[in-house]
Design a protein around this motif. Structure first.
Motif, mmCIF file in Angstrom:
data_model
loop_
_atom_site.group_PDB
_atom_site.id
_atom_site.type_symbol
_atom_site.label_atom_id
_atom_site.label_comp_id
_atom_site.label_asym_id
_atom_site.label_seq_id
_atom_site.Cartn_x
_atom_site.Cartn_y
_atom_site.Cartn_z
ATOM 1 N N MET A 263 42.716 -17.020 20.009
ATOM 2 C CA MET A 263 43.212 -17.854 21.431
ATOM 3 C C MET A 263 42.068 -18.401 22.154
ATOM 4 S SD MET A 263 44.680 -15.934 24.686
ATOM 5 C CE MET A 263 46.170 -15.198 24.482
ATOM 6 N N ALA A 264 40.903 -17.589 22.030
ATOM 7 C CA ALA A 264 39.733 -18.330 22.619
ATOM 8 C C ALA A 264 39.330 -19.457 22.045
ATOM 9 C CB ALA A 264 38.520 -17.136 22.647
ATOM 10 N N LEU A 268 38.923 -23.125 23.856
ATOM 11 C CA LEU A 268 37.809 -23.647 23.687
ATOM 12 C C LEU A 268 37.753 -25.142 23.378
ATOM 13 C CD1 LEU A 268 34.614 -23.259 24.641
ATOM 14 C CD2 LEU A 268 34.309 -22.389 21.962
ATOM 15 N N GLN A 269 38.638 -25.238 21.998
ATOM 16 C CA GLN A 269 38.886 -26.744 21.760
ATOM 17 C C GLN A 269 39.452 -27.656 22.743
ATOM 18 O OE1 GLN A 269 40.558 -27.634 17.816
ATOM 19 N NE2 GLN A 269 40.703 -25.524 17.500
ATOM 20 N N ILE A 290 38.026 -25.314 12.810
ATOM 21 C CA ILE A 290 37.971 -24.234 11.784
ATOM 22 C C ILE A 290 37.430 -22.972 12.412
ATOM 23 C CG2 ILE A 290 37.206 -23.235 9.559
ATOM 24 C CD1 ILE A 290 38.987 -25.397 9.046
ATOM 25 N N PHE A 291 38.152 -21.985 12.435
ATOM 26 C CA PHE A 291 37.680 -20.558 13.333
ATOM 27 C C PHE A 291 37.283 -19.533 12.079
ATOM 28 C CE2 PHE A 291 38.918 -16.644 15.494
ATOM 29 C CZ PHE A 291 37.586 -16.391 16.248
ATOM 30 N N LEU A 306 40.177 -19.836 9.403
ATOM 31 C CA LEU A 306 41.293 -20.274 9.967
ATOM 32 C C LEU A 306 41.486 -21.430 10.510
ATOM 33 C CD1 LEU A 306 42.232 -16.692 12.022
ATOM 34 C CD2 LEU A 306 43.499 -17.697 10.013
ATOM 35 N N SER A 307 42.363 -22.279 10.277
ATOM 36 C CA SER A 307 42.451 -23.588 10.776
ATOM 37 C C SER A 307 43.433 -23.628 12.094
ATOM 38 C CB SER A 307 43.114 -24.606 9.760
ATOM 39 O OG SER A 307 43.293 -25.885 10.275
ATOM 40 N N ILE A 308 42.712 -23.837 13.344
ATOM 41 C CA ILE A 308 43.228 -23.570 14.444
ATOM 42 C C ILE A 308 43.165 -25.234 15.198
ATOM 43 C CG2 ILE A 308 43.566 -22.790 16.668
ATOM 44 C CD1 ILE A 308 42.567 -20.220 15.398
ATOM 45 N N GLU A 309 43.992 -26.023 14.844
ATOM 46 C CA GLU A 309 43.914 -27.396 15.511
ATOM 47 C C GLU A 309 44.727 -27.586 16.681
ATOM 48 O OE1 GLU A 309 42.329 -30.002 14.522
ATOM 49 O OE2 GLU A 309 41.598 -29.588 12.397
#
Lengths: 328, 437
Positions: A263-264, A268-269, A290-291, A306-309
């Motif tokens: 979540m953070a 942040l993104q 990428i996280f 993990l890819s979080i776009e």
């Protein structure tokens, strides 16, 4: 006291409410009718069969049947595999699959997507968003949030806050923000948007907003939606357009630290995108979405990638379908 | 025209019940009664001037059930709220406040909370010549600290105390709205009463206080319990509850007590209770609800307790059994190293309205119309206090449910409307019936 502190103190005094100030629902309905506004309640869901039924029952009974404050109650679902939609429909909510709304624009998985599509689908002049995972649901979770918008024309965006600490050692209690709020969002706001630190719980999933504000906001579809909203509304209307309401206590499922990390990262993104968008920083490197987390089991170490776009939907007002449906 | 002379109201009732209601206006003639939702063909008036009662046809009972579905959401929300407010016996204030708020919102008269903590409100009738009582106990078996969260599934709800007796409380809170939505205006004043201190050591304290101290003379009454649908209680058992406490010293010299503490004493008492219970079973029984002692594997418990309940159809038998138990405990206590005592904490007198009483027969008719199989069982709850005062009264269950008194206590939602239809049907009969004849 600095000017900033004085401004926040004044805002806290005039724009922070306790739900008990709006106990008189009869009066609230009268004021709503006088103001000539309609109100939609939107509950975004993904596999919430344990709590959705109760939320619908309480809101429908208290805020539609007994006190006609809400004009519609809608569940917008990201594709639950449990009985969320069946239960919601059986207790009288309008239910929608997010993927079926504005199908030409595709479907992106994420809570922000549901919130964005709600602006198209729902009819209200005010939209109140309430998360589906509240165990101690009460009608105040919607009525107290829309009340400042009904009584005060200049207020555009109302946030909930809650969760009293178990023990209080001073007269003042801590703001009670969640872990991500206290170790990420509040420090970032302190540096870049200090006036927004006046909000007790900037990430709370319960808020009510006027349509004309919502339709002009771009929507991150994931974790960053609330943070982005606050920054965008603040930049456009200033602190005076916000209000916040103390709802006392909210019981919900607890998230693991690993989930909070994701979540953070999403927040942040979105935050960095906003900084860039408002020219508040220069020379930002390209973000890769990428996280990276590390797992340790005994002496075995494993990388989790993990890819979080944090994709964004454009302001709803820019869609011709929306302008046509809502006569904008 | 048939005229029955010198016939008591109850006898007439027996004659009437086998007949179909639409036949009645041909058998009898006289003034017809009616009220809003109900066509006058269902109301009868004996030519002798004795009101027999407002007997509803099966068709009408079914139509009440369907009509009541219109207030479904409000009822369900009231169930959720009544279930999520803790109300342990003796500390029911938050839940009675909820009921009081609901009564206020509906504009009931004489809303009050008495010294026992009971909450009452009165729905004024058109003539007010009688007072009817509908009561539900508000206390639950669960402590304040337990999680009272309700889960809502398709067609059911579950959570602590939802059946016993959040549903009963919710029915009480919603009853004025039900009657309004049916277009019913009762002739009688209707007292809605949420009673406190019903369970365990509470010993019906709330209901007893109300009956002893209220100025309202109650003509007839209904007690509402969440489960089970079909429950029909028109009699109460004689009952006494007690607690036996045993202690042994740490330095007990008796070998058994030295190695097993209070446990051998408790088992001896238990065996004797079972022996007594066997003698007059099933007319008189001793139920044991709790036997507790100890907290680990290897430390002999120095104390222990047994909670028991004597139930009997005869008050004298309960008293006799109580005396026997006291004597038995005294005998055990006279053994070396043993201290044992018994404290009686609750009593009920037996009472019986009789299955032929028109109130009981009317309830059975309403149940049959709704395809509910009546389960006749004696009660030890509020009904006992009402029958004790000579007030014609019944206890009715509202819906089907499971896991009573467990954290997963569950009620089914659809049968609730059967339960409400039977309740309203019986209430309408009470409204037009004078039981003093």
């Amino acid at each position: 006291m600095s000017d900033l502190e004085e401004k926040i103190a004044k805002w806290l005094n005039t724009n922070t409410f306790h739900h008990s100030e709006f106990w008189d629902l009869k009066e609230l309905v009268r004021a709503k009718e006088k103001a000539g506004v309609s109100i939609s309640l939107c509950i975004p869901t993904l596999n919430e069969e344990n709590t959705i039924g109760k939320e619908i029952i309480v809101f429908k009974s208290e805020l539609m049947d007994r006190y006609p404050l809400l004009d519609e109650i809608a569940v917008i679902d990201s594709g639950s595999t449990d009985r969320t939609l069946e239960i919601a429909a059986s207790y009288g909510a309008d239910t929608y699959l997010s993927a079926d709304i504005l199908p030409n624009h595709g479907f992106k998985p994420g809570k922000g997507e549901n919130l964005w599509k709600a602006i198209y689908q729902l009819k209200g002049d005010i939209i109140c968003y309430v998360d589906a995972d509240i165990k101690n649901i009460h009608s105040k979770f919607a009525s107290a949030l829309v009340a400042p918008l009904i009584y005060r024309q200049e207020i555009q965006y109302v946030k909930a806050f809650y969760d009293r600490p178990l023990a209080v050692s001073n007269e003042l209690r801590a703001s009670g923000g969640g872990r991500v709020t206290e170790i990420l969002v509040r420090p970032l706001f302190s540096v870049f948007f200090p006036e927004l630190t006046a909000l007790m719980q900037p990430l709370s999933g319960e808020y009510a907003v006027r349509r004309e504000v919502l339709e002009a906001l771009p929507f991150p579809i994931g974790y960053g939606v609330e943070t982005s909203h606050l920054i965008d509304v603040y930049q456009a209307y200033g602190l005076q357009s916000f209000a916040q309401v103390d709802l006392d206590k909210r019981v919900h499922r607890n998230q693991s630290t690993a989930s909070l990390g994701k979540m953070a990262f999403g927040i942040l993104q979105s935050f960095l995108n906003r900084l860039k968008g408002y020219d508040l920083v220069t020379d930002m490197p390209e973000m890769n979405g990428i996280f990276r987390q590390l797992l340790a089991e005994g002496r075995r170490y494993e990388q989790r990638v993990l890819s979080i776009e944090e994709e964004e939907r454009p302001p709803m007002i820019t869609l011709p379908e929306y302008r046509e449906r809502h006569g904008r | 025209m048939a005229v029955l002379k010198n016939t008591s109201q109850y006898e007439m009732q027996e004659i009437l019940f086998p007949l179909k209601v639409h036949d009645l206006s041909q058998v009898f003639c006289g003034k017809l009664l009616s009220s809003g939702f109900f066509p006058p063909t269902f109301c009868i008036f004996c030519p002798m001037g004795v009101i027999v009662g407002n007997v509803l046809s099966g068709e009408k009972v079914l139509s009440i059930r369907e009509h009541l579905r219109s207030i479904r959401e409000i009822l369900l929300a009231n169930i959720v709220m009544a279930a999520e407010i803790p109300a342990p016996t003796g500390d029911e204030g938050n839940l009675t406040r909820f009921l009081s708020d609901r009564f206020t919102e509906f504009g009931l008269n004489n809303i009050s909370r008495d010294e026992a903590g009971n909450v009452a409100g009165v729905l004024a009738g058109s003539s007010g010549k009688r007072n009817l009582l509908v009561a539900a106990h508000v206390d639950k078996i669960w402590a304040d600290s337990e999680d009272h969260t309700v889960s809502v599934g398709v067609g059911e709800m579950s959570g602590r105390g939802i059946a016993d007796n959040a549903l009963g409380v919710a029915v009480l809170a919603t009853l004025p709205l039900m009657l309004e939505s049916l277009g019913v205006e009762l002739e009688s004043d209707l007292i809605l009463l949420g009673t406190t201190k019903s369970l365990g050591r509470g010993d019906l304290g709330g209901m007893r206080f109300f009956l002893e101290n209220s100025d309202w003379e109650v003509a007839s009454a209904l007690c509402v319990e969440g489960i089970d649908l079909g429950r029909l209680s028109y009699s109460s058992l004689g009952m006494a509850r007690g607690e036996i406490v045993v202690t042994v010293p740490e330095d007990a010299e008796t070998p058994d007590l030295a190695v097993a503490g209070a446990i051998p004493v408790l088992t001896e008492i238990m065996e004797r209770l079972l022996e007594m219970s066997r003698r007059d079973y099933p007319n008189t029984v001793i139920r044991t609800g709790t036997m507790e002692a100890g907290s680990g594997y290897n430390v002999p418990p120095r104390g222990g307790r047994i909670h028991f309940e004597i139930r009997s159809t005869g008050a004298g038998k309960v008293k006799r059994m109580e005396r026997e138990i006291t004597a038995m405990v005294e005998a055990v206590s006279s053994q070396p190293d043993v201290t044992a005592s018994v404290e009686m904490i609750a009593h009920r007198q037996p009472g019986n309205l009789g299955k032929r009483h028109p109130l009981a027969s009317t309830a059975q008719r309403a149940m049959r119309a709704l395809d509910i199989e009546p389960t006749v069982e004696p009660s030890v709850s509020e009904l006992a206090a009402l029958l004790d005062q000579g007030i014609p009264a019944l206890t009715l269950g509202i819906t089907k449910g499971q896991h009573r008194h467990s954290p997963e206590e569950t009620i089914q939602l659809d049968p609730i409307f059967d339960g409400l239809a039977q309740l309203v049907s019986v209430l309408l009969f009470m409204d037009t019936t004078d039981f003093t004849n």
